[in-house]
Design an enzyme around this catalytic site. Structure first.
Site, mmCIF file in Angstrom:
data_model
loop_
_atom_site.group_PDB
_atom_site.id
_atom_site.type_symbol
_atom_site.label_atom_id
_atom_site.label_comp_id
_atom_site.label_asym_id
_atom_site.label_seq_id
_atom_site.Cartn_x
_atom_site.Cartn_y
_atom_site.Cartn_z
ATOM 1 C CG ASP A 31 -2.087 0.941 1.111
ATOM 2 O OD1 ASP A 31 -3.229 0.466 1.106
ATOM 3 O OD2 ASP A 31 -1.849 2.172 1.014
ATOM 4 C CB ILE A 32 1.312 4.260 -2.217
ATOM 5 C CG1 ILE A 32 -0.114 4.393 -2.688
ATOM 6 C CG2 ILE A 32 2.233 3.775 -3.275
ATOM 7 C CD1 ILE A 32 -0.259 5.525 -3.700
ATOM 8 C CG HIS A 76 -8.649 -3.187 -1.909
ATOM 9 N ND1 HIS A 76 -9.576 -2.515 -2.676
ATOM 10 C CD2 HIS A 76 -8.513 -2.446 -0.783
ATOM 11 C CE1 HIS A 76 -9.988 -1.436 -2.053
ATOM 12 N NE2 HIS A 76 -9.361 -1.367 -0.883
ATOM 13 C CG HIS A 115 -6.742 -2.928 3.504
ATOM 14 N ND1 HIS A 115 -6.080 -1.758 3.224
ATOM 15 C CD2 HIS A 115 -7.982 -2.784 2.988
ATOM 16 C CE1 HIS A 115 -6.897 -0.924 2.572
ATOM 17 N NE2 HIS A 115 -8.057 -1.522 2.426
ATOM 18 C CD GLN A 135 -14.903 -1.074 -2.312
ATOM 19 O OE1 GLN A 135 -16.120 -1.211 -2.208
ATOM 20 N NE2 GLN A 135 -14.174 -1.810 -3.119
HETATM 21 P P1 5GP Z 1 -9.990 1.168 0.679
HETATM 22 O O1 5GP Z 1 -10.643 1.284 -0.675
HETATM 23 O O2 5GP Z 1 -10.148 -0.205 1.274
HETATM 24 O O3 5GP Z 1 -10.459 2.226 1.620
HETATM 25 O O4 5GP Z 1 -8.444 1.405 0.544
HETATM 26 C C1 5GP Z 1 -7.781 1.679 -0.659
HETATM 27 C C2 5GP Z 1 -6.299 1.542 -0.381
HETATM 28 O O5 5GP Z 1 -5.608 1.618 -1.615
HETATM 29 C C3 5GP Z 1 -5.733 2.628 0.526
HETATM 30 O O6 5GP Z 1 -5.092 2.018 1.645
HETATM 31 C C4 5GP Z 1 -4.750 3.371 -0.373
HETATM 32 O O7 5GP Z 1 -3.600 3.790 0.317
HETATM 33 C C5 5GP Z 1 -4.425 2.334 -1.430
HETATM 34 N N1 5GP Z 1 -4.060 2.904 -2.724
HETATM 35 C C6 5GP Z 1 -4.778 3.827 -3.412
HETATM 36 N N2 5GP Z 1 -4.169 4.095 -4.589
HETATM 37 C C7 5GP Z 1 -3.050 3.325 -4.632
HETATM 38 C C8 5GP Z 1 -2.000 3.178 -5.610
HETATM 39 O O8 5GP Z 1 -1.970 3.802 -6.669
HETATM 40 N N3 5GP Z 1 -1.008 2.297 -5.300
HETATM 41 C C9 5GP Z 1 -1.005 1.598 -4.131
HETATM 42 N N4 5GP Z 1 0.022 0.745 -3.949
HETATM 43 N N5 5GP Z 1 -1.972 1.699 -3.200
HETATM 44 C C10 5GP Z 1 -2.984 2.561 -3.442
#
Ligand code: 5GP
Ligand code: ZN
Length: 138
Positions: free
Chosen positions: A29-30, A98, A100, A92
């Site tokens: 995660d970035i 995805h 985590h 989300q």
């Molecule tokens: P969620 O949708 O479950 O809230 O989390 C999305 C996750 O994707 C976040 O933790 C965010 O940091 C990660 N994320 C969003 N864009 C990118 C990206 O371009 N590259 C990476 N490696 N992680 C990403």
């Protein structure tokens, strides 16, 4: 398709990959919540749990199990949160399913799993259980 994780699968956006097979990709995660924060995704686009095939979901969970062990060996966290969010109401942000893996240490200040627990209404709990049971697909 304008999906950031599909672009990562296609190699159009860079990522720090740690695992790949026919169905699944895992990368760092970035915006890590803690050191070792990993995302595990199906290569085939599916926005949520309601769209992904059972086979792809099982493949994602199997890789999650494998990578949790690798994270444990690498960082020796005191705990690990496995999180998978579906829909904006569940926070989300990226609409490509995805999982985590978030390593946890006591006192790390994260609040992802702090729920306010209060006893429920047992009649309502039982009624909802009956309704859900009647909807389980065989
Ligand atoms: P969620 O949708 O479950 O809230 O989390 C999305 C996750 O994707 C976040 O933790 C965010 O940091 C990660 N994320 C969003 N864009 C990118 C990206 O371009 N590259 C990476 N490696 N992680 C990403
Ligand atoms: Zn996608």
């Amino acid at each position: 398709m304008d999906c950031i994780f599909c672009k990562i699968v296609a190699g159009e956006i860079p990522s720090v990959k740690i695992y790949e097979d026919d169905r699944v990709l895992a990368f760092m995660d970035i915006n890590p919540l803690n050191d070792g924060h990993i995302l595990i995704i199906p290569k085939a686009h599916a926005a949520t749990i309601h769209e992904i095939s059972e086979a792809d979901f099982l493949a994602v969970m199997s890789v999650t199990h494998k990578l949790a062990a690798a994270v444990q060996k690498t960082l020796a966290p005191e705990g690990i949160n496995i999180l998978q969010l579906n829909g904006e109401a569940a926070n989300q942000v990226v609409p490509h399913l995805h999982v985590h893996i978030v390593p946890r240490w006591s006192g790390d200040g994260l609040t992802v799993s702090q729920w306010n627990l209060a006893p429920g209404d047992m009649e309502k709990i039982k009624e909802l259980a009956d309704q859900i049971k009647s909807e389980i697909a065989n």
